[in-house]
Write an enzyme that holds these catalytic residues in place. Structure first.
Site, PDB file in Angstrom:
ATOM      1  CG  ASP A  83      10.474  50.773  51.970  1.00  0.00           C
ATOM      2  OD1 ASP A  83      11.436  51.005  51.222  1.00  0.00           O
ATOM      3  OD2 ASP A  83       9.402  51.396  51.916  1.00  0.00           O
ATOM      4  CG  ASP A 134      14.397  52.116  48.306  1.00  0.00           C
ATOM      5  OD1 ASP A 134      13.766  51.531  47.402  1.00  0.00           O
ATOM      6  OD2 ASP A 134      14.049  53.218  48.772  1.00  0.00           O
ATOM      7  CD  GLU A 135       9.192  48.694  48.153  1.00  0.00           C
ATOM      8  OE1 GLU A 135       8.019  48.486  48.543  1.00  0.00           O
ATOM      9  OE2 GLU A 135       9.467  49.550  47.274  1.00  0.00           O
TER      10      GLU A 135
END
Length: 410
Positions: free
Chosen positions: A29, A123-124
């Protein structure tokens, strides 16, 4: 790059140096991704509170740097509130193109270590590195190397949780934020999990938590030790089985490399309520173009067009219509969306949204034309626009009505 001290789980239940045997799952993350990208390309912002989001009076915070968070600024809060809480912060409008570029590069780093990458958002992601040990070492070693590379290549940090299951890996990364690495050994799962509050369990929001607390259930351990009758009386049979399994560290889900979204959508919140039919029509046109372009980029088509209408008192309507044939064309999405808006808007609008649902993989295949359809039509036009937009930006080709509006504004 270290690890923050956990607030709920005991520190000896997880850490960066513990045994990762039987722990093939990584949850990676990015830390305050949008804000971090802005800081990386503007080094003068380092150490300052940075807030990214809509800058209008009704804007919403998309990301806040960790320097802004002590002032009570967090994502999804109204920008007006963020400005009051931290007036000295640097406020920036989102740069989607740059975030997408960095995201693709980061995901490419992940793919170098394993083909089993499940992207959850820009973003993960979850990674299964169980088959990567011979080439790259243990899961913990891979996690450390990924963190080093992301920072070296993009100037941003990420936090990684390493565990036997997706659920525990995600919890580990949450506990280790920001800029951390945490391993939850397979034999310490319950020691890590049980001290956490019930809201740590997927599916337990504030309403469900309130119901569970009335039964005296405060921690994950309480859920794990509750009777089936207690849980079923609170959340029902299906949800009780789900919560009981998670509370006991059970999560059979594997990392899924193919993920089809349920819908593609775009929406806008107006700075001031809009009643003008022509302005609403142009807004619906812009949103329809965005939705269709995203569908084509994802190689999906949708059977249902839906609109979201929100008024100043936050009353929200959703209306939809199912098409005869699935589509990824802005022209077809707009035709239906405009009709739905015209038929259902009864007073000034605060927010308008367009959504394409019932998605299926188009496979990039061509369309079967009808006998009376031209050899080249709107699909060719919109795909040509996609090509130009990718090369020169989304504003290079627009409908005349939107261009006229921009000239008028200037």
């Amino acid at each position: 790059m270290g690890r923050t001290t956990p607030s709920a789980a005991t520190s000896d239940s997880f850490g960066p140096d513990l045994d990762d045997t039987g722990c093939p799952i990584l949850h990676v993350d990015m830390d305050a991704f949008f804000a971090s990208v802005e800081i990386a390309r503007r080094p003068a912002l380092r150490g300052k509170p940075v807030v990214v989001g809509g800058l209008g009076p009704r804007g919403v915070v998309s990301a806040a740097s960790y320097e802004a968070r002590p002032y009570g600024v967090n994502s999804a809060m109204p920008m007006a509130v963020a400005r009051k809480r931290c007036p000295h912060a640097v406020f920036l409008h989102p740069d989607g193109r740059e975030y997408s570029r960095v995201s693709k590069s980061v995901m490419a780093i992940f793919a170098e270590y394993t083909p089993l990458v499940e992207k959850l958002s820009v973003d993960e992601a979850f990674l299964d590195v169980g088959g990567s040990a011979r080439l790259f070492g243990s899961a913990r070693a891979i996690a450390a190397e990924i963190r080093t590379r992301v920072h070296a290549e993009h100037g941003i940090t990420c936090t990684v949780g390493v565990a036997a299951t997706k659920f525990i890996a995600k919890l580990a990364s949450t506990q280790a934020k920001p800029d951390g690495l945490a391993v939850v050994p397979r034999d310490r799962i319950l020691g890590f999990l049980h001290p956490l509050p019930i809201t740590a369990l997927w599916g337990v929001g504030e309403k469900t938590a309130a119901v569970l607390r009335r039964l005296g259930l405060e921690t994950v351990a309480d859920i794990a030790h509750a009777t089936q009758r207690q849980l079923e009386s609170a959340v029902g049979k299906a949800s009780s089985a789900h919560l009981y399994a998670l509370a006991n560290g059970l999560d059979p889900r594997s990392v899924e490399t193919t993920r089809v979204d349920k819908s593609v959508s775009a929406e806008v919140t107006f700075d001031a309520d809009v009643a003008d039919a022509d302005e609403l029509r142009k807004t619906v046109l812009r949103l329809s173009r965005q939705v269709a372009a995203r569908a084509r980029k994802a190689a999906v088509t949708g059977r249902t067009v839906a609109v979201k209408i929100r008024y100043s008192d936050f009353t929200t309507l959703s209306r939809s219509r199912t098409l005869i044939e699935p589509t990824d064309l802005a022209k077809e999405v707009y035709t239906v969306a405009a009709e739905l808006v015209t038929a259902n808007v009864t007073r000034p609008v605060r927010l308008i949204g367009v959504r394409l649902e019932g998605l299926a993989d188009s496979g990039g295949r061509g369309w079967q034309p009808t006998l009376d359809s031209p050899e080249h039509g709107w699909r060719d036009v919109e795909r040509a626009i996609d090509t130009l937009s990718d090369r020169y930006g989304s504003r290079i080709v627009r409908p005349a009505s939107l261009l006229e509006e921009e000239v008028k504004d200037r």
